[in-house]
Scaffold this motif. Structure first.
Motif, PDB file in Angstrom:
ATOM      1  N   THR A   9       0.828  -1.204   0.000  1.00 35.37           N
ATOM      2  CA  THR A   9       0.000   0.000   0.000  1.00 35.37           C
ATOM      3  C   THR A   9       0.865   1.258   0.000  1.00 35.37           C
ATOM      4  O   THR A   9       0.635   2.194  -0.777  1.00 35.37           O
ATOM      5  CB  THR A   9      -0.925   0.006   1.247  1.00 35.37           C
ATOM      6  N   LEU A  10       1.904   1.273   0.853  1.00 40.84           N
ATOM      7  CA  LEU A  10       2.787   2.438   0.912  1.00 40.84           C
ATOM      8  C   LEU A  10       3.540   2.616  -0.403  1.00 40.84           C
ATOM      9  O   LEU A  10       3.728   3.743  -0.867  1.00 40.84           O
ATOM     10  CB  LEU A  10       3.763   2.305   2.083  1.00 40.84           C
ATOM     11  N   ALA A  11       3.952   1.509  -1.029  1.00 43.99           N
ATOM     12  CA  ALA A  11       4.654   1.596  -2.313  1.00 43.99           C
ATOM     13  C   ALA A  11       3.732   2.180  -3.383  1.00 43.99           C
ATOM     14  O   ALA A  11       4.134   3.085  -4.138  1.00 43.99           O
ATOM     15  CB  ALA A  11       5.152   0.217  -2.727  1.00 43.99           C
ATOM     16  N   ILE A  12       2.490   1.708  -3.429  1.00 48.40           N
ATOM     17  CA  ILE A  12       1.546   2.218  -4.433  1.00 48.40           C
ATOM     18  C   ILE A  12       1.247   3.694  -4.170  1.00 48.40           C
ATOM     19  O   ILE A  12       1.191   4.511  -5.103  1.00 48.40           O
ATOM     20  CB  ILE A  12       0.248   1.373  -4.429  1.00 48.40           C
ATOM     21  N   MET A  13       1.095   4.064  -2.882  1.00 47.16           N
ATOM     22  CA  MET A  13       0.846   5.468  -2.549  1.00 47.16           C
ATOM     23  C   MET A  13       2.013   6.341  -2.986  1.00 47.16           C
ATOM     24  O   MET A  13       1.826   7.465  -3.469  1.00 47.16           O
ATOM     25  CB  MET A  13       0.603   5.617  -1.039  1.00 47.16           C
ATOM     26  N   SER A  14       3.247   5.828  -2.838  1.00 43.33           N
ATOM     27  CA  SER A  14       4.425   6.595  -3.256  1.00 43.33           C
ATOM     28  C   SER A  14       4.421   6.798  -4.763  1.00 43.33           C
ATOM     29  O   SER A  14       4.713   7.899  -5.250  1.00 43.33           O
ATOM     30  CB  SER A  14       5.708   5.867  -2.847  1.00 43.33           C
ATOM     31  N   VAL A  15       4.089   5.741  -5.512  1.00 43.58           N
ATOM     32  CA  VAL A  15       4.061   5.851  -6.974  1.00 43.58           C
ATOM     33  C   VAL A  15       3.006   6.871  -7.401  1.00 43.58           C
ATOM     34  O   VAL A  15       3.252   7.738  -8.256  1.00 43.58           O
ATOM     35  CB  VAL A  15       3.790   4.465  -7.606  1.00 43.58           C
ATOM     36  N   ILE A  16       1.818   6.796  -6.782  1.00 42.37           N
ATOM     37  CA  ILE A  16       0.745   7.746  -7.118  1.00 42.37           C
ATOM     38  C   ILE A  16       1.184   9.171  -6.765  1.00 42.37           C
ATOM     39  O   ILE A  16       0.958  10.117  -7.524  1.00 42.37           O
ATOM     40  CB  ILE A  16      -0.564   7.362  -6.383  1.00 42.37           C
ATOM     41  N   GLY A  17       1.845   9.321  -5.614  1.00 39.60           N
ATOM     42  CA  GLY A  17       2.339  10.644  -5.215  1.00 39.60           C
ATOM     43  C   GLY A  17       3.345  11.197  -6.207  1.00 39.60           C
ATOM     44  O   GLY A  17       3.284  12.378  -6.575  1.00 39.60           O
TER      45      GLY A  17
END
Ligand code: CUA
Length: 166
Positions: A9-17
């Motif tokens: 989840t944190l990895a996907i949030m970073s990519v979206i950010g």
């Protein structure tokens, strides 16, 4: 398993950010209007407030407390339509790890404080053991209930968990 979910989840949030930042940089070339500067300042301010708030509130998650070696082990078995919780008397101020299973259909294992507030919940699934750890700070009678509709007797699925001061 839960740490994997958190990491993904944190990895996907970073990519979206990052994608969001790229879009902002590509489209908002200076000079900005006053409204655009105000909007950017608000966005940065909200992010500056939101990220620490998110990190601070992530920490008290029940599963974030992990499962220490000396945790009290409790097995919670859901079945149409009752909970079998063993042992059902547990000490306060010691980590408790619940192994939650089901013998038939999916149930929702939820623990409520003596005041009636939900403390944590996880699924009771057939063929799978969900583990959740929690440290009860206050002694008292805690209620276990089913949070997922599981048939005609769903509303009868309740049990009591007694937390004693040590
Ligand atoms: Cu079990 Cu609803």
């Amino acid at each position: 398993m839960q740490y994997w979910v958190l990491a993904v989840t944190l990895a996907i949030m970073s990519v979206i950010g990052l994608a969001f930042l790229c879009v902002v940089r590509a489209t908002a070339a200076p000079p900005w209007t006053r409204a655009e500067r105000t909007r950017a300042a608000l966005a940065v301010g909200l992010a500056g407030l939101g990220v620490p708030l998110m990190l601070a509130t992530l920490r008290p998650w029940p599963h974030a407390l992990a499962s220490p070696q000396d945790a009290v082990q409790v097995i919670a078995t859901g079945a149409q339509w009752n909970w079998e919780v063993a042992p059902d008397v547990i000490p306060a101020n010691r980590p408790v790890t619940f192994a939650v299973v089901s013998t038939d259909v999916s149930h929702g294992f939820a623990v409520f404080s003596p005041g009636g507030r939900i403390i944590f919940q996880t699924q009771a699934m057939p063929g799978y053991t969900n583990r959740i750890s929690y440290t009860f700070a206050s002694p008292g009678e805690y209620r276990v209930a089913c949070l997922e509709y599981c048939g005609l007797g769903h509303h009868e699925m309740a049990a009591t968990l007694t937390v004693r001061a040590e």
